[in-house]
Scaffold this motif. Structure first.
Motif, PDB file in Angstrom:
ATOM      1  N   TRP A  24      37.784  31.767  47.442  1.00  0.00           N
ATOM      2  CA  TRP A  24      36.737  31.353  46.512  1.00  0.00           C
ATOM      3  C   TRP A  24      36.474  32.442  45.476  1.00  0.00           C
ATOM      4  CZ3 TRP A  24      31.971  33.747  45.885  1.00  0.00           C
ATOM      5  CH2 TRP A  24      31.126  33.108  44.984  1.00  0.00           C
ATOM      6  N   ALA A  25      36.411  33.693  45.926  1.00  0.00           N
ATOM      7  CA  ALA A  25      36.181  34.797  44.996  1.00  0.00           C
ATOM      8  C   ALA A  25      37.347  34.940  44.022  1.00  0.00           C
ATOM      9  CB  ALA A  25      35.977  36.100  45.767  1.00  0.00           C
ATOM     10  N   LEU A  26      38.537  34.695  44.491  1.00  0.00           N
ATOM     11  CA  LEU A  26      39.714  34.785  43.637  1.00  0.00           C
ATOM     12  C   LEU A  26      39.695  33.693  42.578  1.00  0.00           C
ATOM     13  CD1 LEU A  26      42.240  36.602  43.648  1.00  0.00           C
ATOM     14  CD2 LEU A  26      43.392  34.809  44.916  1.00  0.00           C
ATOM     15  N   ASP A  32      39.091  39.353  37.916  1.00  0.00           N
ATOM     16  CA  ASP A  32      39.783  39.239  36.642  1.00  0.00           C
ATOM     17  C   ASP A  32      39.779  40.537  35.844  1.00  0.00           C
ATOM     18  OD1 ASP A  32      40.544  36.674  37.039  1.00  0.00           O
ATOM     19  OD2 ASP A  32      38.959  35.778  35.834  1.00  0.00           O
ATOM     20  N   ASP A  33      38.645  41.200  35.753  1.00  0.00           N
ATOM     21  CA  ASP A  33      38.507  42.361  34.884  1.00  0.00           C
ATOM     22  C   ASP A  33      38.309  43.621  35.721  1.00  0.00           C
ATOM     23  OD1 ASP A  33      38.276  43.909  32.633  1.00  0.00           O
ATOM     24  OD2 ASP A  33      36.172  43.449  32.325  1.00  0.00           O
ATOM     25  N   ILE A  34      39.384  44.109  36.304  1.00  0.00           N
ATOM     26  CA  ILE A  34      39.275  45.277  37.171  1.00  0.00           C
ATOM     27  C   ILE A  34      39.146  46.549  36.338  1.00  0.00           C
ATOM     28  CG2 ILE A  34      40.503  46.658  38.888  1.00  0.00           C
ATOM     29  CD1 ILE A  34      41.662  44.085  39.963  1.00  0.00           C
ATOM     30  N   GLU A  35      39.899  46.671  35.247  1.00  0.00           N
ATOM     31  CA  GLU A  35      39.878  47.894  34.443  1.00  0.00           C
ATOM     32  C   GLU A  35      38.637  48.002  33.566  1.00  0.00           C
ATOM     33  OE1 GLU A  35      43.484  48.226  32.295  1.00  0.00           O
ATOM     34  OE2 GLU A  35      44.720  48.315  34.091  1.00  0.00           O
TER      35      GLU A  35
END
Length: 45
Positions: A24-26, A32-35
């Motif tokens: 669900w989190a995925l 999506d925006d790790i950086e």
């Protein structure tokens, strides 16, 4: 031995619940925006 009949289904249920929570989190875009998070910390609003 009787404890295993209780513990194994509980462990499988919790594992399945964790898998569904991760999926669900995925799908909802949590990863999506790790950086971008590391740069948002440095900006002073």
């Amino acid at each position: 031995m009787n404890v295993l009949l209780l513990v194994i289904p509980i462990a499988l249920a919790l594992g399945t619940l964790g898998l569904f929570a991760f999926l669900w989190a995925l799908r909802s875009g949590q990863y999506d925006d790790i950086e971008g998070a590391e740069y948002r910390v440095l900006h002073d609003d």
